[in-house]
Design a protein around this motif. Structure first.
Motif, PDB file in Angstrom:
ATOM      1  N   LEU A  40     -29.617 -11.390  29.319  1.00 39.18           N
ATOM      2  CA  LEU A  40     -29.217 -11.994  28.048  1.00 39.18           C
ATOM      3  C   LEU A  40     -29.894 -13.348  27.859  1.00 39.18           C
ATOM      4  CD1 LEU A  40     -27.293 -11.760  25.565  1.00 39.18           C
ATOM      5  CD2 LEU A  40     -25.649 -13.101  26.889  1.00 39.18           C
ATOM      6  N   LYS A  41     -29.957 -14.138  28.909  1.00 39.78           N
ATOM      7  CA  LYS A  41     -30.599 -15.448  28.815  1.00 39.78           C
ATOM      8  C   LYS A  41     -32.100 -15.311  28.555  1.00 39.78           C
ATOM      9  CE  LYS A  41     -27.127 -17.670  31.751  1.00 39.78           C
ATOM     10  NZ  LYS A  41     -26.785 -18.258  33.058  1.00 39.78           N
ATOM     11  N   LYS A  42     -32.724 -14.309  29.173  1.00 44.24           N
ATOM     12  CA  LYS A  42     -34.148 -14.056  28.910  1.00 44.24           C
ATOM     13  C   LYS A  42     -34.357 -13.632  27.463  1.00 44.24           C
ATOM     14  CE  LYS A  42     -35.247 -12.641  33.659  1.00 44.24           C
ATOM     15  NZ  LYS A  42     -35.645 -11.473  34.523  1.00 44.24           N
ATOM     16  N   LEU A  43     -33.472 -12.751  26.978  1.00 47.03           N
ATOM     17  CA  LEU A  43     -33.560 -12.286  25.586  1.00 47.03           C
ATOM     18  C   LEU A  43     -33.387 -13.448  24.623  1.00 47.03           C
ATOM     19  CD1 LEU A  43     -33.723  -9.776  23.696  1.00 47.03           C
ATOM     20  CD2 LEU A  43     -31.219  -9.685  23.800  1.00 47.03           C
ATOM     21  N   ALA A  44     -32.437 -14.329  24.925  1.00 47.25           N
ATOM     22  CA  ALA A  44     -32.201 -15.491  24.071  1.00 47.25           C
ATOM     23  C   ALA A  44     -33.425 -16.403  24.030  1.00 47.25           C
ATOM     24  CB  ALA A  44     -30.982 -16.260  24.576  1.00 47.25           C
ATOM     25  N   VAL A  91     -33.241 -18.540  20.660  1.00 50.69           N
ATOM     26  CA  VAL A  91     -31.811 -18.781  20.500  1.00 50.69           C
ATOM     27  C   VAL A  91     -31.421 -20.003  21.321  1.00 50.69           C
ATOM     28  CG1 VAL A  91     -29.487 -17.843  20.899  1.00 50.69           C
ATOM     29  CG2 VAL A  91     -31.332 -16.354  20.088  1.00 50.69           C
ATOM     30  N   VAL A  92     -30.571 -20.851  20.769  1.00 51.57           N
ATOM     31  CA  VAL A  92     -30.108 -22.046  21.467  1.00 51.57           C
ATOM     32  C   VAL A  92     -28.891 -21.685  22.314  1.00 51.57           C
ATOM     33  CG1 VAL A  92     -29.198 -24.383  21.230  1.00 51.57           C
ATOM     34  CG2 VAL A  92     -30.951 -23.551  19.634  1.00 51.57           C
ATOM     35  N   LEU A  93     -29.015 -21.831  23.633  1.00 50.94           N
ATOM     36  CA  LEU A  93     -27.895 -21.625  24.551  1.00 50.94           C
ATOM     37  C   LEU A  93     -27.420 -22.991  25.027  1.00 50.94           C
ATOM     38  CD1 LEU A  93     -29.177 -18.627  26.736  1.00 50.94           C
ATOM     39  CD2 LEU A  93     -27.775 -18.548  24.666  1.00 50.94           C
ATOM     40  N   GLY A 117     -21.520 -20.859  25.896  1.00 52.38           N
ATOM     41  CA  GLY A 117     -20.840 -20.104  26.939  1.00 52.38           C
ATOM     42  C   GLY A 117     -21.762 -19.822  28.102  1.00 52.38           C
ATOM     43  N   ASP A 118     -21.268 -19.074  29.056  1.00 46.30           N
ATOM     44  CA  ASP A 118     -22.053 -18.716  30.232  1.00 46.30           C
ATOM     45  C   ASP A 118     -21.315 -17.595  30.950  1.00 46.30           C
ATOM     46  OD1 ASP A 118     -23.998 -18.705  32.221  1.00 46.30           O
ATOM     47  OD2 ASP A 118     -24.010 -20.886  32.416  1.00 46.30           O
ATOM     48  N   ALA A 119     -21.837 -17.169  32.088  1.00 46.14           N
ATOM     49  CA  ALA A 119     -21.192 -16.138  32.897  1.00 46.14           C
ATOM     50  C   ALA A 119     -20.349 -16.784  33.990  1.00 46.14           C
ATOM     51  CB  ALA A 119     -22.253 -15.226  33.521  1.00 46.14           C
ATOM     52  N   ASP A 120     -19.162 -16.216  34.237  1.00 44.82           N
ATOM     53  CA  ASP A 120     -18.372 -16.652  35.390  1.00 44.82           C
ATOM     54  C   ASP A 120     -19.033 -16.201  36.687  1.00 44.82           C
ATOM     55  OD1 ASP A 120     -16.336 -17.771  33.832  1.00 44.82           O
ATOM     56  OD2 ASP A 120     -15.376 -15.826  33.575  1.00 44.82           O
ATOM     57  N   HIS A 121     -19.536 -14.974  36.663  1.00 42.53           N
ATOM     58  CA  HIS A 121     -20.242 -14.387  37.797  1.00 42.53           C
ATOM     59  C   HIS A 121     -21.587 -13.892  37.278  1.00 42.53           C
ATOM     60  CE1 HIS A 121     -16.530 -14.312  40.261  1.00 42.53           C
ATOM     61  NE2 HIS A 121     -15.939 -14.048  39.114  1.00 42.53           N
ATOM     62  N   GLU A 122     -22.669 -14.441  37.797  1.00 46.97           N
ATOM     63  CA  GLU A 122     -24.004 -14.056  37.346  1.00 46.97           C
ATOM     64  C   GLU A 122     -24.242 -12.574  37.606  1.00 46.97           C
ATOM     65  OE1 GLU A 122     -26.957 -15.107  35.091  1.00 46.97           O
ATOM     66  OE2 GLU A 122     -25.938 -16.779  36.061  1.00 46.97           O
ATOM     67  N   THR A 123     -24.694 -11.857  36.574  1.00 47.08           N
ATOM     68  CA  THR A 123     -24.966 -10.426  36.674  1.00 47.08           C
ATOM     69  C   THR A 123     -26.340 -10.138  36.082  1.00 47.08           C
ATOM     70  OG1 THR A 123     -24.009  -9.946  34.492  1.00 47.08           O
ATOM     71  CG2 THR A 123     -22.502  -9.900  36.400  1.00 47.08           C
ATOM     72  N   SER A 124     -26.790  -8.906  36.240  1.00 46.33           N
ATOM     73  CA  SER A 124     -28.067  -8.524  35.631  1.00 46.33           C
ATOM     74  C   SER A 124     -27.973  -8.646  34.108  1.00 46.33           C
ATOM     75  CB  SER A 124     -28.450  -7.098  36.034  1.00 46.33           C
ATOM     76  OG  SER A 124     -27.454  -6.170  35.636  1.00 46.33           O
ATOM     77  N   GLU A 149     -20.841  -7.976  28.844  1.00 41.54           N
ATOM     78  CA  GLU A 149     -21.319  -6.941  27.930  1.00 41.54           C
ATOM     79  C   GLU A 149     -20.457  -6.761  26.701  1.00 41.54           C
ATOM     80  OE1 GLU A 149     -22.742  -3.240  29.862  1.00 41.54           O
ATOM     81  OE2 GLU A 149     -22.452  -4.336  31.744  1.00 41.54           O
ATOM     82  N   GLU A 150     -19.112  -6.809  26.888  1.00 43.66           N
ATOM     83  CA  GLU A 150     -18.243  -6.490  25.756  1.00 43.66           C
ATOM     84  C   GLU A 150     -18.271  -7.541  24.656  1.00 43.66           C
ATOM     85  OE1 GLU A 150     -15.548  -8.377  28.903  1.00 43.66           O
ATOM     86  OE2 GLU A 150     -17.072  -6.812  28.857  1.00 43.66           O
ATOM     87  N   LYS A 151     -18.878  -8.713  24.917  1.00 42.52           N
ATOM     88  CA  LYS A 151     -19.000  -9.728  23.867  1.00 42.52           C
ATOM     89  C   LYS A 151     -20.108  -9.398  22.871  1.00 42.52           C
ATOM     90  CE  LYS A 151     -15.679 -12.414  25.311  1.00 42.52           C
ATOM     91  NZ  LYS A 151     -14.420 -12.536  24.531  1.00 42.52           N
ATOM     92  N   GLY A 152     -21.044  -8.534  23.253  1.00 41.26           N
ATOM     93  CA  GLY A 152     -22.050  -8.048  22.304  1.00 41.26           C
ATOM     94  C   GLY A 152     -23.093  -9.057  21.888  1.00 41.26           C
ATOM     95  N   PHE A 153     -23.318 -10.107  22.695  1.00 40.82           N
ATOM     96  CA  PHE A 153     -24.267 -11.143  22.293  1.00 40.82           C
ATOM     97  C   PHE A 153     -25.702 -10.629  22.247  1.00 40.82           C
ATOM     98  CE2 PHE A 153     -21.103 -14.404  24.097  1.00 40.82           C
ATOM     99  CZ  PHE A 153     -20.532 -14.594  22.861  1.00 40.82           C
ATOM    100  N   ASP A 154     -26.039  -9.632  23.061  1.00 44.57           N
ATOM    101  CA  ASP A 154     -27.389  -9.066  23.007  1.00 44.57           C
ATOM    102  C   ASP A 154     -27.655  -8.425  21.651  1.00 44.57           C
ATOM    103  OD1 ASP A 154     -25.371  -7.263  23.861  1.00 44.57           O
ATOM    104  OD2 ASP A 154     -26.874  -5.833  24.525  1.00 44.57           O
TER     105      ASP A 154
END
Length: 363
Positions: free
Chosen positions: A243-247, A252-254, A231-238, A206-211
């Motif tokens: 964020l991936k759905k929003l991208a 957005v290219v992930l 990038g990605d998540a170390d631990h998958e969270t909601s 969350e603190e990275k603000g990508f959303d």
């Protein structure tokens, strides 16, 4: 001299700021004649990085559960026991969470260097109890370590004000010399064109603000520019799943977690680097972007203010409309490389500064 390093997930090619720091500094310290052993967490060791040594640094893997509330503390505890058993001269603990075990290491007769990478208790992912533990780790590391390294003036002032520790060592994060990749095969495979994408990099927390960045970028003409987040998540969270759905819904290219030539190519061909974080220590990804002479746009937070940038390179964190306006302002003119002073962020200098601290402890 034998130095055992803990508090990091490990090296090489493991995502995270502390991990990038360790991968940058410890091969250089090893080249200065010090035996360095980085103790890695088993849950981050993969077939591609299952090594016994990396660029002169010895690697030891110890068990760690892939559970964000447990892995750092349990692993650090085991690493300290291992360091004692193998007669380490110094244990170098990274980050405030693992630093809660500094008194334990001292009770075992070990000399401890603690590097404070930032006040992690400000991160949104942690609940009240975890934040309490992190604050306790900061306190214990600051009070009980033989020597304390801080990566920014802001952290140095914090430790002086809160704990009256005035003898901390200010040693910045570093960044390697940029490797410019002229070829564009990788970015073409992502559907990108050179100079026609905005780049962001970091973990999906969350603190990275990508959303916020994704929502703001929807106001940019995407027929001209695309948004790329590595990038990605170390631990998958909601949050990371959403964020991936929003991208995806915003084209957005992930890229996922990338290092090496792929990351170098992304930096080499980007038009603008954006960091929308709410919290940082001294962000290595921003320093990397600067090393490539990229124009940057960053959130107006204390950590980013430590890096001297023009006023128009800052935007109000969390403010979608301010970010949209800032993006439009930066993208309306032609690309011009920016010449930053990267002298303080030289890994070779940082390795020498750290080695001197080790020698001071032994003496």
């Amino acid at each position: 001299m034998k130095v055992v390093v803990t508090g990091t997930r490990g090296i090489p090619n493991i995502q995270g700021g502390v991990e990038t720091h360790c991968e940058g500094i410890f091969p250089r310290i090893s080249n200065l004649g010090i035996e360095v052993i980085v103790v890695r967490r088993s849950c981050y060791v993969t077939p591609s990085n299952n090594l016994k040594e990396f660029q002169g640094v010895k690697l030891k893997t110890l068990y760690a559960p892939h559970v964000k509330s447990l892995e750092a503390l349990l692993h650090t505890f085991l690493a300290i026991l291992w360091a004692k058993k193998h007669k380490a001269d110094i244990v170098h603990i990274h980050a405030i969470g693992p630093a809660i075990l500094t008194p334990f290491a001292r009770l075992l007769g070990l000399k401890v260097v603690f590097t404070h990478h930032g006040p992690d208790y400000n991160r949104a992912k942690w609940g009240p109890f975890a934040k309490f533990i992190l604050r306790l780790g900061e306190r214990f590391g600051t009070y009980y370590a033989n020597e304390v390294i801080v990566i920014s003036e802001l952290i140095q002032k914090t430790l002086l004000d809160k704990y009256n520790r005035a003898d901390t060592h200010l040693i910045y994060n570093g960044v390697p010399k940029p490797v410019i990749i002229e070829k564009s095969d990788y970015i073409k495979s992502l559907g990108l064109k050179s100079g026609k994408y905005v780049f962001a990099l970091g973990r999906f927390v969350e603190e990275k603000g990508f959303d916020i960045l994704i929502r703001a970028f929807s106001g940019i003409d995407q027929n001209i520019y695309k948004l790329v987040i590595a990038g990605d998540a170390d631990h998958e969270t909601s949050y990371s799943r959403n964020l991936k759905k929003l991208a995806k819904s915003n084209n957005v290219v992930l890229t996922g977690f990338v290092k090496g030539k792929k990351l170098q190519e992304l930096f080499s061909h980007a038009r603008l680097f954006v960091m929308p974080s709410f919290h940082e220590g001294l962000p290595i990804s921003l320093l990397e972007a600067m090393s490539y002479s990229l124009p940057v746009l960053v959130s107006d937070i204390p950590a980013n203010r430590q890096i001297e940038l023009p006023e128009n390179r800052f935007f109000i964190p969390g403010d979608d409309s301010c970010l949209i306006d800032s993006l439009k302002e930066q993208l309306k003119s032609d690309y011009k490389p920016v010449n930053y002073d990267m002298t303080p962020y030289n890994w070779d200098l940082i390795a020498i500064q750290t080695k001197l601290i080790y020698e001071q402890i032994i003496k």
